[in-house]
Design an enzyme around this catalytic site. Structure first.
Site, mmCIF file in Angstrom:
data_model
loop_
_atom_site.group_PDB
_atom_site.id
_atom_site.type_symbol
_atom_site.label_atom_id
_atom_site.label_comp_id
_atom_site.label_asym_id
_atom_site.label_seq_id
_atom_site.Cartn_x
_atom_site.Cartn_y
_atom_site.Cartn_z
ATOM 1 N N HIS A 311 0.848 -1.198 0.000
ATOM 2 C CA HIS A 311 0.000 0.000 0.000
ATOM 3 C C HIS A 311 0.881 1.246 0.000
ATOM 4 C CE1 HIS A 311 -3.166 2.843 1.163
ATOM 5 N NE2 HIS A 311 -4.001 1.924 0.743
ATOM 6 N N ASP A 368 -7.960 -5.294 0.006
ATOM 7 C CA ASP A 368 -8.434 -6.172 -1.070
ATOM 8 C C ASP A 368 -8.089 -7.642 -0.849
ATOM 9 O OD1 ASP A 368 -7.640 -3.401 -3.037
ATOM 10 O OD2 ASP A 368 -9.655 -4.189 -2.726
HETATM 11 C C1 SDX Z 1 -6.211 0.083 -2.973
HETATM 12 O O1 SDX Z 1 -4.246 4.590 -2.040
HETATM 13 C C2 SDX Z 1 -5.246 4.012 -1.441
HETATM 14 O O2 SDX Z 1 -5.681 4.414 -0.386
HETATM 15 C C3 SDX Z 1 -5.878 2.817 -2.198
HETATM 16 C C4 SDX Z 1 -6.921 1.991 -1.441
HETATM 17 C C5 SDX Z 1 -8.197 2.776 -1.194
HETATM 18 O O3 SDX Z 1 -8.925 2.432 -0.239
HETATM 19 O O4 SDX Z 1 -8.519 3.670 -2.007
HETATM 20 O O5 SDX Z 1 -6.390 1.554 -0.203
HETATM 21 C C6 SDX Z 1 -7.360 0.753 -2.269
HETATM 22 O O6 SDX Z 1 -5.956 0.404 -4.092
HETATM 23 C C7 SDX Z 1 -5.367 -0.919 -2.225
HETATM 24 C C8 SDX Z 1 -4.158 -1.451 -3.078
HETATM 25 C C9 SDX Z 1 -4.699 -2.537 -4.018
HETATM 26 N N1 SDX Z 1 -3.648 -2.935 -4.991
HETATM 27 C C10 SDX Z 1 -2.988 -4.105 -4.876
HETATM 28 O O7 SDX Z 1 -3.151 -4.912 -3.955
HETATM 29 C C11 SDX Z 1 -2.023 -4.380 -6.028
HETATM 30 C C12 SDX Z 1 -0.714 -4.933 -5.492
HETATM 31 N N2 SDX Z 1 0.011 -3.859 -4.781
HETATM 32 C C13 SDX Z 1 1.021 -3.110 -5.465
HETATM 33 O O8 SDX Z 1 0.853 -3.009 -6.836
HETATM 34 C C14 SDX Z 1 1.488 -1.859 -4.719
HETATM 35 O O9 SDX Z 1 1.772 -2.245 -3.437
HETATM 36 C C15 SDX Z 1 0.588 -0.627 -4.685
HETATM 37 C C16 SDX Z 1 0.133 -0.237 -6.037
HETATM 38 C C17 SDX Z 1 -0.596 -0.874 -3.817
HETATM 39 C C18 SDX Z 1 1.413 0.522 -4.060
HETATM 40 O O10 SDX Z 1 2.397 0.852 -4.960
HETATM 41 P P1 SDX Z 1 3.539 1.923 -4.577
HETATM 42 O O11 SDX Z 1 3.186 2.671 -3.340
HETATM 43 O O12 SDX Z 1 3.848 2.706 -5.805
HETATM 44 O O13 SDX Z 1 4.754 1.008 -4.150
HETATM 45 P P2 SDX Z 1 5.916 0.597 -5.108
HETATM 46 O O14 SDX Z 1 5.371 0.030 -6.373
HETATM 47 O O15 SDX Z 1 6.877 1.730 -5.175
HETATM 48 O O16 SDX Z 1 6.564 -0.628 -4.273
HETATM 49 C C19 SDX Z 1 7.635 -0.417 -3.357
HETATM 50 C C20 SDX Z 1 8.456 -1.712 -3.414
HETATM 51 C C21 SDX Z 1 8.917 -2.076 -4.836
HETATM 52 O O17 SDX Z 1 10.080 -2.875 -4.720
HETATM 53 P P3 SDX Z 1 11.552 -2.139 -4.858
HETATM 54 O O18 SDX Z 1 11.530 -1.357 -6.152
HETATM 55 O O19 SDX Z 1 11.683 -1.240 -3.635
HETATM 56 O O20 SDX Z 1 12.549 -3.288 -4.865
HETATM 57 O O21 SDX Z 1 7.620 -2.819 -2.985
HETATM 58 C C22 SDX Z 1 7.460 -3.736 -4.078
HETATM 59 C C23 SDX Z 1 7.820 -2.990 -5.333
HETATM 60 O O22 SDX Z 1 8.282 -3.888 -6.357
HETATM 61 N N3 SDX Z 1 6.049 -4.144 -4.069
HETATM 62 C C24 SDX Z 1 5.605 -5.383 -4.308
HETATM 63 C C25 SDX Z 1 4.214 -5.316 -4.147
HETATM 64 N N4 SDX Z 1 3.851 -4.073 -3.833
HETATM 65 C C26 SDX Z 1 4.981 -3.343 -3.791
HETATM 66 N N5 SDX Z 1 6.263 -6.530 -4.630
HETATM 67 C C27 SDX Z 1 5.480 -7.621 -4.798
HETATM 68 N N6 SDX Z 1 4.128 -7.640 -4.653
HETATM 69 C C28 SDX Z 1 3.466 -6.508 -4.344
HETATM 70 N N7 SDX Z 1 2.153 -6.527 -4.208
#
Ligand code: SDX
Length: 428
Positions: A311, A368
């Protein structure tokens, strides 16, 4: 807008220039540098893809502490609201800033009933829509169509707001249920004035001319809680889209329609559908091999991400996920439903919480991760899960949109960029 607490100045030195920028804090001590004079006085802009460090507004609606896993709507903790309130009351709270008294609750519920039917011409919209259409496409199309069917309400006068909120809440509920009935070739079921908001939704989804369906109180209570959990989440992607569209003075229905499209994405609200599809794939294709999917999620050469994990704001367990997890097991127990995906989800969660890759990045289950499993136990089809998220989020989007409309600092949203393309050249 409430007064903020001025904390002094931050000094920025660059290229022989020094500028002092005001720093202030909100009611929960979130500190911000006010950079509104930055470009004018230094020629510099900020660079912040995804707005990770950028505050777009001051807001009195929702407070999140991502480190401590706190979520409050208008000061009320999410656990308190989910336990003691109805979704309709929380919708009123988000829009009006206070919980409704008995009379206000009654008036709001009466509005919900009086606006619950869809215009017959809107209903016929479904006749020519493809059966296989994703219900989020239908919902977005129906939302923006409301501005054609009810143009008289497009004024920013507050007194219309209860009608606009209840019209959207009740008609989006009808559009969602109708799109489901259309997809399975069943006759639509009209709302009833003798049923509550959640009872009506379940009745419109599952009653048929032959099954004498009655909404199960366990499902009604669970749906009520789920909609409350989704009702708002400050400046998330879809709320920011609703406000961006509204900032150009586009009408409320067009703004909500855009928010529905933003929520549809698998990185946002679409994740709840993708969690179930991911768990089904693990069960069927990988014979329940959780280790394999964990390794894939950690592999930088693999675009796969664990759906329902991570998140932007929560760097601890999403407080909504805690409620959703408990509710999932309670609902399945009470309904006597056994679902192998629930055990798999719990095994996957344990693996995530134990793995350094996720711990070092503060990646935890988000809202989710478990919600889809509860919708599934209630008989709601997977492609309707994000629609459920959207219905819950409508009051939050409206509250954020209204606050933006009344913000004295508010102006049309228009970010800048750093241009890195070709410099001036002539057509030869
Ligand atoms: C919602 O914003 C809100 O409030 C949203 C929400 C709401 O109520 O409105 O809470 C609802 O959208 C919840 C999130 C639902 N999405 C998912 O579950 C999809 C999977 N999650 C990711 O795609 C991700 O965690 C996000 C999109 C939720 C957040 O993305 P960010 O903040 O841009 O984080 P990032 O991509 O910069 O990740 C930081 C690190 C990265 O690794 P490094 O580059 O540091 O090595 O964490 C890793 C990412 O690769 N990472 C994951 C991951 N999520 C982040 N690695 C594997 N699996 C994941 N799910």
């Amino acid at each position: 807008m409430s007064e903020v607490n001025k904390l002094g100045k931050a000094t920025l030195k660059f290229d022989g220039k020094t500028i002092e920028l005001p720093v202030f804090e909100g009611s929960e001590h979130e500190k911000a540098i006010d950079i509104r004079r930055l470009r004018k006085e230094t020629g510099l802009i900020t660079y912040d893809p995804g707005f990770v460090n950028t505050g777009s507004c001051q807001s009195e609606i929702t407070y999140i502490d991502g480190e401590k896993g706190i979520l409050r709507y208008r000061g009320y903790d999410i656990n308190d609201l989910a336990e003691k309130c109805e979704f309709v009351e929380v919708a009123y709270l988000l829009v009006h800033g206070k919980l409704p008294g008995k009379k206000q609750h009654q008036i709001f519920s009466t509005h919900l009933n009086s606006h619950s039917m869809l215009h017959e011409d809107m209903r016929h919209f479904f006749d020519n829509y493809p059966d296989h259409a994703h219900p989020m496409a239908t919902l977005s199309a129906m939302a923006v169509s409301l501005s054609s069917f009810y143009p008289e309400l497009e004024t920013s006068k507050k007194e219309n707001i209860d009608i606009r909120v209840t019209r959207l809440l009740s008609k989006m509920r009808a559009a969602a249920a109708f799109s489901y009935k259309k997809s399975i070739g069943h006759p639509i079921v009209q709302p009833r004035h003798d049923l509550s908001y959640c009872e009506n939704f379940l009745n419109m989804m599952f009653r048929t001319p032959v099954n004498g369906y009655e909404p199960d109180p366990v499902c009604v209570r669970a749906l009520n809680k789920l909609l409350i959990l989704h009702a708002d989440h400050e400046q998330n992607c879809s709320a920011s889209v609703v406000k961006m569209v509204g900032s150009s003075d586009a009408n409320l229905y067009a703004s909500i329609s855009a928010g529905i499209c933003a929520l549809w994405g698998p990185l946002h609200g679409g994740a709840n559908q993708h969690v179930i599809e991911m768990l089904e794939r693990i069960l069927k294709k990988d014979r329940g091999n959780v280790k394999k999917v964990i390794e894939r999620a950690k592999d930088k050469n693999d675009s796969f991400r664990l759906m329902g994990v991570g998140h932007r704001v929560y760097k601890s367990y999403d407080p909504r996920a805690k409620v959703a997890k408990q509710m999932c097991t309670d609902v399945l127990d009470q309904m006597g439903v056994k679902d192998p995906l629930v055990d798999l989800a719990q095994e996957l969660e344990e693996a995530v919480l134990a793995d350094d890759y996720f711990k070092s990045r503060s990646l935890y289950p988000n809202i989710d991760f478990y919600t889809g499993l509860t919708y599934r136990a209630m008989g709601i089809p997977t492609n309707m899960f994000t629609v459920m998220f959207a219905i819950g989020r409508i009051p939050g989007w409206i509250a954020q949109w209204l606050e933006m409309k009344e913000d004295p600092d508010g102006r049309i949203g228009r970010p800048r960029q750093v241009y890195t393309g070709p410099t001036k050249r002539k057509v030869s």
